[in-house]
Structures are given as structure tokens and as C-alpha cells.
Design an enzyme around this catalytic site. Structure first.
Site, PDB file in Angstrom:
ATOM      1  N   ARG A 120       0.902  14.620  13.282  1.00 40.53           N
ATOM      2  CA  ARG A 120       1.242  14.570  11.863  1.00 40.53           C
ATOM      3  C   ARG A 120       1.289  15.920  11.136  1.00 40.53           C
ATOM      4  O   ARG A 120       0.474  16.195  10.245  1.00 40.53           O
ATOM      5  CB  ARG A 120       0.300  13.587  11.155  1.00 40.53           C
TER       6      ARG A 120
ATOM      7  N   LYS B 265       0.834  -1.212   0.000  1.00 42.51           N
ATOM      8  CA  LYS B 265       0.000   0.000   0.000  1.00 42.51           C
ATOM      9  C   LYS B 265       0.866   1.258   0.000  1.00 42.51           C
ATOM     10  O   LYS B 265       0.625   2.196  -0.755  1.00 42.51           O
ATOM     11  CB  LYS B 265      -0.908  -0.007   1.241  1.00 42.51           C
ATOM     12  N   ASN B 266       1.872   1.286   0.862  1.00 35.99           N
ATOM     13  CA  ASN B 266       2.651   2.524   1.017  1.00 35.99           C
ATOM     14  C   ASN B 266       3.639   2.754  -0.122  1.00 35.99           C
ATOM     15  O   ASN B 266       4.287   3.797  -0.177  1.00 35.99           O
ATOM     16  CB  ASN B 266       3.360   2.547   2.365  1.00 35.99           C
TER      17      ASN B 266
ATOM     18  N   ASP C  31       4.758   0.692  12.005  1.00 37.34           N
ATOM     19  CA  ASP C  31       3.571  -0.002  11.481  1.00 37.34           C
ATOM     20  C   ASP C  31       3.484  -1.456  11.929  1.00 37.34           C
ATOM     21  O   ASP C  31       2.496  -2.137  11.634  1.00 37.34           O
ATOM     22  CB  ASP C  31       3.551   0.074   9.939  1.00 37.34           C
TER      23      ASP C  31
ATOM     24  N   ARG D  77      -8.480  -0.215   4.785  1.00 36.76           N
ATOM     25  CA  ARG D  77      -7.632   0.827   4.197  1.00 36.76           C
ATOM     26  C   ARG D  77      -6.342   0.244   3.654  1.00 36.76           C
ATOM     27  O   ARG D  77      -5.793   0.766   2.680  1.00 36.76           O
ATOM     28  CB  ARG D  77      -7.281   1.888   5.255  1.00 36.76           C
TER      29      ARG D  77
ATOM     30  N   CYS E 274      -4.538  12.867  13.312  1.00 39.44           N
ATOM     31  CA  CYS E 274      -5.300  11.654  13.011  1.00 39.44           C
ATOM     32  C   CYS E 274      -5.198  10.721  14.212  1.00 39.44           C
ATOM     33  O   CYS E 274      -4.612  11.084  15.233  1.00 39.44           O
ATOM     34  CB  CYS E 274      -4.815  11.002  11.727  1.00 39.44           C
TER      35      CYS E 274
END
Ligand code: EPU
Length: 421
Positions: free
Chosen positions: A123, A24-25, A307, A399, A118
Site C-alpha cells: 500500500r 464505510k468506504n 473486498d 472496523r 498493512c
């Protein structure tokens, strides 16, 4: 509201082979990079996750045409309709800020909502903004938006004050179309950045120092189309490694890059988990009866990834002794801990540290997912908790994980998605 229901079992046995999806990233910046050219960018191994569809919605608003089939995506931005990433989209996904660099570099203008905080932390975007200013852009912060304008960006030397993945990617993309040479110093070195560099080089960029802290980019007048295979998702692979350590019986994780997971594998091995490298793209993991507590401190790559912090914490609830988990990247990334307490874990949070005392048997309970990796950690805990665990606000999981429940079920787990109750 969707819920996930896990029928857990302390003697669960996860067996078979699971294939890791594309990262994803890595795919999010790759999609943003397609704004740098009017030609087609073809991406393969694209995970079909919600964040990908969010950035594609944004790209369409900006003027892109795209076609996605299975895991293959073609994006083309022949001309632009809009320069703006709305608050609604940026709030849904902070990585939307990655369109700023390419828009500014190709069109001289970009308007992107400030993301605000968030679930995992405050952030800010100061490092991005400072870099664009150094490249010659004028930036105004007005009504909650970053408004950036420039004539052609001018190559320069930018040293990031702190490591930033998104900041490095944004400035890297912008520098590709700047006049002259840009030197980026103290760059983040995550594998997703090297993957973006590979795509940009195929599109015509001239980048020296791929994967290093200092990168030199010689700006070019025009970029072209390219075809690129996205790297495997190291965080998804790491999540399966933890699942295997909790309940695996020779569980094989395929389509993985073990070299992207060195720190995680090392910590797990120190703890006593058996992980074998079958070849350069497959790992085999098995549960061991005795695990030893290990401390971790999250830090930029090649350090222990933030993560993977929530998932590793679950593993430590099953290890003998006390582990200290230190989170240095985000200031509010312990929200899963309160949920793990509901399952019977013994964890105390103090500032940036979580102290996990193991080993504790877990028992199923109702929980709430607060963000993507917290959701994954609750699923992992639910697998080995006795009885039923439910996770509300399960949409967070979608997500960034492609079919996590289906993949775990194919290995022997019992997880159901419940649409409404
Ligand atoms: N930061 C600043 N100023 C900035 C930018 C960042 O102070 O201008 C701070 C952040 O507040 C944070 C730290 O620097 O404390 C690191 O942020 P970074 O910019 O590196 O993170 P990101 O680019 O916003 C990416 C991943 C995250 C991952 C982090 C760290 C993507 C789309 N997101 O975020 O992924 O946690 O790097 O590795 O690549 C996830 O997948 O669950 C996820 C949150």
C-alpha cells in the site's frame, strides 16, 4: 481479547430481511471532505463502525466539532487546531491519508504519517504524492511523514499511472479549491467516488464526468455546507449475498443498490445461486444444492471487488469443481486461506492465485482474523461448518461491519461475542 463463537450447522437456514448499512468506504472520504468548508456538513446513513470513529478522532485532533446520533453525523471545521495526522491514527486506519488533500487545499499545509504496509499488502502512496506535486504542492518525506505545503493549488492535468480509489478521492477533493481547471485521467470509478462527487457538488464544487475515468473539476474559492445521504455498503450487501447463497431460504437483503453489485451478482448466478431483484433496492437470495465452480479475478470497479474476494472464496469451497481466484489489487490478501484450511477447505495458494477445489464439507475450528474482509469470510464459513468455530482478534470485523453478528442472528444464525476467556 474479543472472540467470536459461531455455532455452525450444515443445514442452517437463514430467513427474513436484513437491512444494509451505509457504506464505510463512502463515509470516510465524505467526513474528510468536511475539511473543505467552515460550514456544517450533515451526513445521513452513517454506519457506526470503528473506522468512522477513528476518522472522527482524527478530525477532532485537527479542530473539527462533530455530533453523531444514531446514523446521522454533523461535522464542522470552523478553524483548524493542527495540520497533522499522527502515525498512531494512520497506522490504525490508512484512509486517514484522505485528510491530506482537503487540508492542503484549504490551509496550504498538511502533515500526514506514511501508512507503511498493512495486513493486506504494501500500500504505497506515490500516486497521491505525485498528484499533489502536479497541483503545485511541495512535498517532503521526512521522519516517516508526508509534509505538504503550497500556496493556492493550481489546476492542471493529472493522469493516474494506475487506478487508485483513495488517490482519486484525495486529488478530487484538493482540486475543488484549486485555481482553474483540473483534469483527472484514469480515475478509479468505484461508486464511493461518485458518492463523494455528489456531496462535493452539493458543497459547491463543479465536477464534470462523475463516475467516469476522466473528471474535470473547475476550482472554486470557497465551499459551503451540505446534507448528504451515504450510499448503501455494497460489500456488506455482497457479504449477505454470500451468506444467503450458503444458507439462505428466500433471504431478503434490503437498502441495497443492485447496480453497484453487478459483477458479483453475475458471478454468483453463473455459479447457480438464485438471486432475484425484488425492486431497485432489494434482492432475494436462496441456497441451491448444486453450485458450479467459477473463476474470479479482482480488478477495479466495475470488475470483481477485492473486498469480496475472501467471501467469494468461501462460497467456492461449496461449489463442485475447481475455481481459480486471482487477486490483482493487493499483494498479500490471502491470509484467510490458511484459516479456511483449518476448517477443512481444499485451497492452494501460488503467487496471486488461490486454487479452490470443491465441494468440501467444513468443520468448526479455532481461527484467527487478520483483517476486515478475512474476518467476514471466517464468519461465513463458520455458519455452515459443523460444530463450533471461534475467531480470535475479532476487532478487525468492527472496523467495517455494523452489527454483522446481530444482523445474522436475526436471520437464524447462532453467533456470540465473547469479551474475555
Ligand atoms: N496504490 C499504489 N500507490 C498509491 C495508492 C495505491 O501503488 O499511491 C496501489 C495499492 O497498493 C493497491 C492499489 O493501488 O495495490 C489499489 O489501492 P487503492 O488506492 O485503490 O486503495 P485504497 O484507496 O487504499 C480503497 C478501499 C479498500 C479497497 C480498495 C480497492 C477505502 C477506505 N478503502 O483502498 O477497502 O480494498 O480501495 O478497492 O475506500 C476494505 O474496505 O476492506 C478495504 C481494504
Amino acid at each position: 481479547m474479543e472472540k467470536i463463537k459461531i455455532h455452525g450447522d450444515q443445514s442452517l437456514c437463514l430467513k427474513g430481511t436484513v437491512k444494509v448499512s451505509g457504506a464505510k468506504n463512502a463515509v470516510l472520504p465524505a467526513i474528510a471532505a468536511s475539511l473543505l468548508t467552515k460550514e456544517k456538513v450533515h451526513l445521513k446513513n452513517v454506519p457506526q463502525v470503528k473506522d468512522v470513529f477513528t476518522i472522527l478522532t482524527l478530525m477532532k485532533d485537527l479542530g473539527a466539532a462533530y455530533d453523531i446520533e444514531n446514523n446521522s453525523l454533523c461535522v464542522q471545521v470552523e478553524k483548524i487546531n493542527s495540520y497533522e495526522a499522527s502515525y498512531q491514527l494512520v497506522r490504525a486506519m490508512r484512509a486517514s491519508i484522505l485528510v491530506l488533500g482537503p487540508l492542503l487545499a484549504r490551509y496550504g499545509k498538511a502533515v500526514v504519517a506514511l501508512p507503511g504496509g498493512c495486513a493486506i499488502g504494501s500500500r504505497p502512496t506515490d500516486l497521491h504524492i505525485h498528484g499533489f506535486e502536479k497541483l503545485g504542492a511541495s512535498i517532503d518525506l521526512e521522519h516517516g511523514y508526508i509534509k505538504a505545503e503550497s500556496n493556492r493549488l493550481q489546476g492542471t492535468k493529472i493522469e493516474f499511472e494506475r487506478k487508485t480509489v483513495g488517490g482519486t478521492e484525495n486529488l478530487l477533493m484538493a482540486s475543488c479549491l484549486a485555481r482553474g481547471e483540473t483534469i483527472l485521467k484514469n480515475c478509479a470509478r468505484e461508486p464511493e467516488i461518485a458518492d463523494l462527487c455528489e456531496l462535493l457538488i452539493k458543497m459547491g464544487a463543479k465536477i464534470d464526468g462523475v463516475g467516469e475515468e476522466t473528471m474535470r473539476i473547475k476550482g472554486t474559492d470557497e465551499m459551503g455546507g451540505a446534507s448528504h445521504h451515504i450510499i448503501p455498503d455494497r460489500i456488506e450487501a455482497g457479504t449477505f449475498l454470500i451468506a444467503g447463497a450458503l444458507a439462505g431460504d428466500s433471504l431478503v437483503i434490503s437498502h441495497v443498490r443492485p447496480d453497484h453489485l453487478r459483477t458479483v451478482i453475475e458471478k454468483m448466478r453463473y455459479s447457480g445461486v438464485s438471486i432475484k431483484e425484488i425492486n431497485s433496492h432489494s434482492l432475494e437470495v436462496s441456497k441451491q444444492e448444486y453450485l458450479k465452480a467459477q473463476d474470479i479475478t479482482t480488478s477495479p470497479y466495475p470488475g470483481f471487488p477485492t473486498d469480496m474476494q475472501a467471501q467469494f472464496t468461501v462460497l467456492m469451497t461449496q461449489a463442485e469443481g475447481t475455481s481459480i481466484i486471482t487477486e490483482t489489487i493487493f499483494d498479500r490478501r490471502f491470509s484467510h486461506i490458511n484459516e479456511l484450511l483449518r476448517l477443512g477447505a481444499n485451497i492452494e495458494v501460488s503467487g496471486d492465485k488461490a486454487v479452490v477445489k470443491g465441494k468440501t464439507p467444513l468443520s468448526g475450528a479455532e481461527t484467527t482474523a487478520t483483517d476486515l474482509r478475512a474476518s467476514a469470510s471466517l464468519i461465513l464459513a463458520g455458519l455452515i461448518a459443523s460444530g463450533e468455530t471461534t475467531i480470535t482478534e475479532a476487532h478487525h470485523l468492527d472496523r467495517g461491519y455494523e452489527n454483522l453478528e446481530r444482523k445474522l442472528n436475526s436471520l437464524g444464525a447462532d453467533i456470540k461475542r465473547i469479551k474475555k476467556e
